[in-house]
Design a protein around this motif. Sequence first.
Motif, PDB file in Angstrom:
ATOM      1  N   UNK A   1     -27.433  15.813  -0.921  1.00  0.00           N
ATOM      2  CA  UNK A   1     -27.716  17.151  -0.283  1.00  0.00           C
ATOM      3  C   UNK A   1     -26.824  18.305  -0.687  1.00  0.00           C
ATOM      4  N   UNK A   2     -27.785  19.282  -0.879  1.00  0.00           N
ATOM      5  CA  UNK A   2     -27.174  20.562  -1.441  1.00  0.00           C
ATOM      6  C   UNK A   2     -26.661  21.539  -0.395  1.00  0.00           C
ATOM      7  N   UNK A   3     -25.362  21.892  -0.341  1.00  0.00           N
ATOM      8  CA  UNK A   3     -25.071  22.757   0.751  1.00  0.00           C
ATOM      9  C   UNK A   3     -24.754  24.225   0.339  1.00  0.00           C
ATOM     10  N   UNK A   4     -24.295  24.859   1.175  1.00  0.00           N
ATOM     11  CA  UNK A   4     -24.015  26.341   1.041  1.00  0.00           C
ATOM     12  C   UNK A   4     -22.433  26.591   1.120  1.00  0.00           C
ATOM     13  N   UNK A   5     -21.895  25.970   1.882  1.00  0.00           N
ATOM     14  CA  UNK A   5     -20.320  25.933   2.069  1.00  0.00           C
ATOM     15  C   UNK A   5     -19.635  24.639   2.016  1.00  0.00           C
ATOM     16  N   UNK A   6     -18.563  24.553   1.336  1.00  0.00           N
ATOM     17  CA  UNK A   6     -17.922  23.284   1.301  1.00  0.00           C
ATOM     18  C   UNK A   6     -17.383  22.851   2.491  1.00  0.00           C
ATOM     19  N   UNK A   7     -16.646  23.630   3.131  1.00  0.00           N
ATOM     20  CA  UNK A   7     -16.099  23.305   4.387  1.00  0.00           C
ATOM     21  C   UNK A   7     -17.028  22.926   5.375  1.00  0.00           C
ATOM     22  N   UNK A   8     -18.282  23.469   5.547  1.00  0.00           N
ATOM     23  CA  UNK A   8     -19.536  23.152   6.362  1.00  0.00           C
ATOM     24  C   UNK A   8     -20.056  21.632   5.918  1.00  0.00           C
ATOM     25  N   UNK A   9     -19.984  21.347   4.770  1.00  0.00           N
ATOM     26  CA  UNK A   9     -20.541  20.033   4.123  1.00  0.00           C
ATOM     27  C   UNK A   9     -19.484  19.182   4.716  1.00  0.00           C
ATOM     28  N   UNK A  10     -18.346  19.312   4.811  1.00  0.00           N
ATOM     29  CA  UNK A  10     -17.046  18.417   5.247  1.00  0.00           C
ATOM     30  C   UNK A  10     -17.556  18.099   6.955  1.00  0.00           C
ATOM     31  N   UNK A  11     -17.877  19.252   7.461  1.00  0.00           N
ATOM     32  CA  UNK A  11     -18.153  19.260   8.992  1.00  0.00           C
ATOM     33  C   UNK A  11     -19.558  18.480   8.958  1.00  0.00           C
TER      34      UNK A  11
END
Length: 656
Positions: free
Chosen positions: A66-76
């Motif tokens: 899954x490609x995300x937009x913000x690394x912190x959010x990907x951790x969440x």
Amino acid sequence: MVHGASGKTVRLTVAQAIVRYITAQHSVVDGERQRFIPAALGIFGHGNVAGLGQAFAANLDQLPFIQGRNEQSLGHIAVGYAKAAKRRQALAVTASIGPGATNTLTAAGLATVNRLPLLLLLGDTYATRRQGPVLQQLENPAAPDTTVNDAFRPVSRFFDRISRPEHLMTALPQAFRVLANPVETGAVVLSLPQDVQSHAHDWPVEMFEPRDWKIRRPLPDPAEIGEIAELIRRAERPLVIAGGGVIYSDAQREITDLGRSTDLPISETFGGKGAVLEPGPFQVGGIGLEGTPATNHLAQHADLIVHVGTRLTDFATASQSLFAADARFASVNVSEFDAIKEGAVAAVADAQLALRALADELGDYSIPAAWREEIAREQDAWAPKRAAALDPDRAFVRADHPDAPVTNAVITQGQLIGVLQEHARSGDTIIAAAGSPPGDLQKVWDATDGRHAHLEFGFSCMGYELPAAIGVRLADPNPEHRVTAFIGDGTFLMQPTEIVTAAAEGIGFTLVVSENHGFQVIRRLQMGKTGRHFANEFRYRDESGASLHQAVTEVGETKPGRLEGDYLKIDLIEIAHGLGAETHYVETADEFRAALDSTRGATHPVVIVVATVPQVDLPGAEVWWDVSPAEVSGDKVVEELYDEYLEGRADQKWHG
């Protein structure tokens, strides 16, 4: 050199070996076997694209990415998934070196504090040093081997820097051992230097054979269970506190049956919200700083506290001021560290197995009649107050709240929750993490009858809720089970970008935003500790002083205007729509009902912004919290508040 029992090897890069190893790992609970890491998320940069990026791309059939937009959010997203999966599955997150990696630091702290498995595969600066200081490298003259990834050491349950390929052969099994251990689990960080990711090695083929990680249920000691049962029999006013460990252990049925058969009053922490499956006289609701006043009055009078699967943070204990000085404690916890808190007589065991054993040991026990009557009186006194606060159709009376700012809003946040409660069905999940939403839900939300409450309040992390909703939806793909993240406008403005990820992937969830124009829960705390508000509402700077630019350039000579002008004109709907969400702006309870009804089952992100009256709160919990006003201020109001604080601090107790 012989590798493995067969002597056969396979030549792979370090990154390829990591991905192949991940795809072969399974978790096993009660005989149910499933992929431990069923997917990965990430954002690529120069520090992970050639190594991990190539490896993930080559293994998409085995490990969706899954490609995300913000690394912190990907951790969440990953943490939200792990919580919804009851720690039986996790997700892997990759980030590039430097800021990409450190963006995940908050998610690592959240995972570790909440004891939730999270696998972080983070790019790091070169293990070889022939390049000289490289882009995004931290240069520490006293410690040349230090990189920014060392910041993860205190917030991780396992950290290893893979500076040679051979390190993986011991690091990977240890990483998964920690991920699968409910006592030790949290953030697991593999720090992967950019060059080493692409280095090749001859690996033993046995390393990539399928492996099962058993998530164990430690058996209760009969003597410990017997001692707890005897304490309960001898108590006149026993109270149970259910924490998140009850839910992770799938012990909700056991604790519900225990309450029904004995009438033991069962309260819930934030993590334990929803531990009791059915309404009844034994289900007394949230405890502590954001609990109900009824539950807290019972806790203050209880002579025995039995805490199950909880860390007992200051919100649950009202900063150690809640319980009677002579109260005794017993506990059930898989972690001895938590089990012995408050000097408890402890059973170190799995909650499900321990509660079954405790019920058997108690037999036909029932609480004393006088305690049953007191519980009923408290519950009867609270019920109409709760109903009035949540009633969506009760007209807001400004005369009752003369200091509340005048906006377009006509319903309170409590009434917003009332509509959400009307709409909630079995299988639905509501998510909250910071600000007033989790406290309000802890106090008034009915999480019985299959309505799930996903409250992250160990780290109280603003910005967790929206990405966590994506993680919850990945764990429960049934579109008829509504996944709702409930936040304020302050949280929305911090990190709305994963709406794009949800829109791109066709992930359906609902984001309900209480538009109350600021960080209102902190304003409330600020008023209670300083007597004045400052920089917590979203307002323009007024004209009582100089402009900000002038105040900065003439610092010490001019005073800036105060942040007390009109409310900022922020169009949250336009922001959400531009990021790819279906949007609805509502001002009345009926409009909110219509928006919820029309969007149930949506397979895309839905954002509903609800105008709510600022500075109108739910009834208080009637307990104390250890937040000290300034000890020295020269301000009479603050001095009086500090004196009140000292009076409250006198109620703090050490139980041991």
